[in-house]
Write a protein that holds these residues in place. Sequence first.
Motif, PDB file in Angstrom:
ATOM      1  N   LEU A 145       0.800  -1.218   0.000  1.00  0.00           N
ATOM      2  CA  LEU A 145       0.000   0.000   0.000  1.00  0.00           C
ATOM      3  C   LEU A 145       0.833   1.267   0.000  1.00  0.00           C
ATOM      4  N   ASN A 146       2.137   1.145  -0.022  1.00  0.00           N
ATOM      5  CA  ASN A 146       2.985   2.330   0.019  1.00  0.00           C
ATOM      6  C   ASN A 146       2.936   3.062  -1.319  1.00  0.00           C
TER       7      ASN A 146
ATOM      8  N   LEU B  75      -5.335   2.818  -9.989  1.00  0.00           N
ATOM      9  CA  LEU B  75      -5.822   1.628  -9.297  1.00  0.00           C
ATOM     10  C   LEU B  75      -6.173   2.004  -7.871  1.00  0.00           C
ATOM     11  N   TYR B  76      -7.195   1.368  -7.318  1.00  0.00           N
ATOM     12  CA  TYR B  76      -7.485   1.530  -5.897  1.00  0.00           C
ATOM     13  C   TYR B  76      -7.521   0.139  -5.255  1.00  0.00           C
TER      14      TYR B  76
ATOM     15  N   THR C 135       0.298  11.399   3.123  1.00  0.00           N
ATOM     16  CA  THR C 135       1.447  10.713   3.706  1.00  0.00           C
ATOM     17  C   THR C 135       2.705  11.563   3.523  1.00  0.00           C
ATOM     18  N   PRO C 136       3.797  11.262   4.248  1.00  0.00           N
ATOM     19  CA  PRO C 136       5.043  12.005   4.012  1.00  0.00           C
ATOM     20  C   PRO C 136       5.504  11.933   2.561  1.00  0.00           C
ATOM     21  N   GLU C 137       5.288  10.774   1.899  1.00  0.00           N
ATOM     22  CA  GLU C 137       5.691  10.647   0.497  1.00  0.00           C
ATOM     23  C   GLU C 137       4.864  11.560  -0.398  1.00  0.00           C
ATOM     24  N   VAL C 138       3.539  11.601  -0.177  1.00  0.00           N
ATOM     25  CA  VAL C 138       2.679  12.487  -0.970  1.00  0.00           C
ATOM     26  C   VAL C 138       2.986  13.945  -0.656  1.00  0.00           C
ATOM     27  N   ASP C 139       3.218  14.260   0.625  1.00  0.00           N
ATOM     28  CA  ASP C 139       3.611  15.621   0.996  1.00  0.00           C
ATOM     29  C   ASP C 139       4.863  16.054   0.238  1.00  0.00           C
TER      30      ASP C 139
ATOM     31  N   SER D 211      -6.885   4.486   3.380  1.00  0.00           N
ATOM     32  CA  SER D 211      -5.866   5.543   3.513  1.00  0.00           C
ATOM     33  C   SER D 211      -4.811   5.444   2.417  1.00  0.00           C
ATOM     34  N   LEU D 212      -5.174   4.890   1.283  1.00  0.00           N
ATOM     35  CA  LEU D 212      -4.266   4.713   0.152  1.00  0.00           C
ATOM     36  C   LEU D 212      -4.370   5.892  -0.804  1.00  0.00           C
TER      37      LEU D 212
END
Length: 467
Positions: free
Chosen positions: A9-10, A26-27, A264-268, A311-312
């Motif tokens: 899910l990352n 994709l979800y 998430t920190p990655e999306v931020d 939360s994906l």
Amino acid sequence: MPVYPLFGLNQGGKSTTVSAERHLNLYAEIVPEGDKSRLVFYGTPGLSLFTSFGDTTVRGALAVGNLLYMVHRGTLYEVNNAGVKTARGTLNTTSGRVDLAYNGTQIGIVDGVNMYLYTVSSNAFAVVASGLFANPISITFQDGYFIACFANSGRFQKSKAYDGATWDALDFATAESNPDNLVRVLADHGELVLAGELTIEFWGNSGGQDFAYSNIRGATLEFGLAAPWSLVKFNDSLAGLFKNRMGQVQIMMMAGHALQKISTPEVDYLINSYATVADATAFAYMLGGHPMLQVNFPSAGKSWLFDASTSLWTPLESGLSGGRHLAEIHVDFLNKPRVTDYANGNVYNLDPAVYTDNGAPIARELVGRHLNQSYSLLTVHRLQVDFETGVGQVDGSDPQALLQISRDNGHTWGNELWTSIGVIGSYLTRAVWRRLGAARDFLFKIRVTDPVKVVITGASIEVEQGR
């Protein structure tokens, strides 16, 4: 052959050496124990044409009963379920987003210059000429009142009860916790949410004789709304793109008088790398029990989809060039999600049973976790990805899945390796790749671009550890 948890899910962001995971268009759905797989990926909805206004974009939309109201260029249109359009009034502007609200009999429209009032029963359309302050930019409805805020101002004003034509110049107040300008007003859970550039205040109808609304003390948030059109109702709350005085933006959701970060920190990291975020837009819809929030970044040409049930986050793209998703403004009309196109006047049905974006291909892509052995080589003899197979097109064409492999932590990718996922009805087809070589670190990228249903339940892999 062992089952390897290839997909997770990352959503990789800062470094592919840490994580290169990616799920495009994709979800995910997490299913109960005992089924074939705990984690399944489904293709996001496609777009089919509902109606079109031509080459230029729709500016705003509102559903009222069995009719849809849309502003295109300088005209308010009424649209029925067949997509037939009837002009109902003329605005003094022809571009830029507009905000709409409904008080039970009248539709109020603001365009940053004027407010317009359309009476549904009589089809009367007029500019609100007196009492209202200049340059209204946002409007909402609560407790019988239209409430508007104005460009370059912290003031908000209310109309007479159930009468959008009558505004008293003394029926206003100012968001006072900080001398910042308001950028949106929105009614939520019986309160008035005043979103400013640096703070957010909550006001309630206290029934005062001089002015009905008063500030709810102690509820002010030290966050500002970073993009006015990103604030939307989502999953029985509000969500949007926010920023506090420490800098950088985050996608957050309100929980009472507090904000919870959902990015998430990655999306931020990724969205803060965009040169401009102030033009971000968002909308929300329900997809088979999944509350979905789509956030678009027009200047960056990027779109992101958040699923509150898992939360994906997943990036969304239309076509094969890596551009943003087509959808811009959403409205739920007759229990179906309808969305406008950001580049033209098309209005689409958002439909999980459609596998193109108005004929343009949709790329479905998964990049898995690292398959890593630091001290010896790994040899991959066989990889099988468990698709729902036999989903080919009615014309008999054979849909294909692409595999690419990276052996250098996701910096470069190898040759394209193709295999069938089955012509229509060939349900026993297996998507298998063999003799995939040796490395100390493997990353596998799976991609499907054919206009077919895509369901991925997992992967199994045959690996030999060498010296």
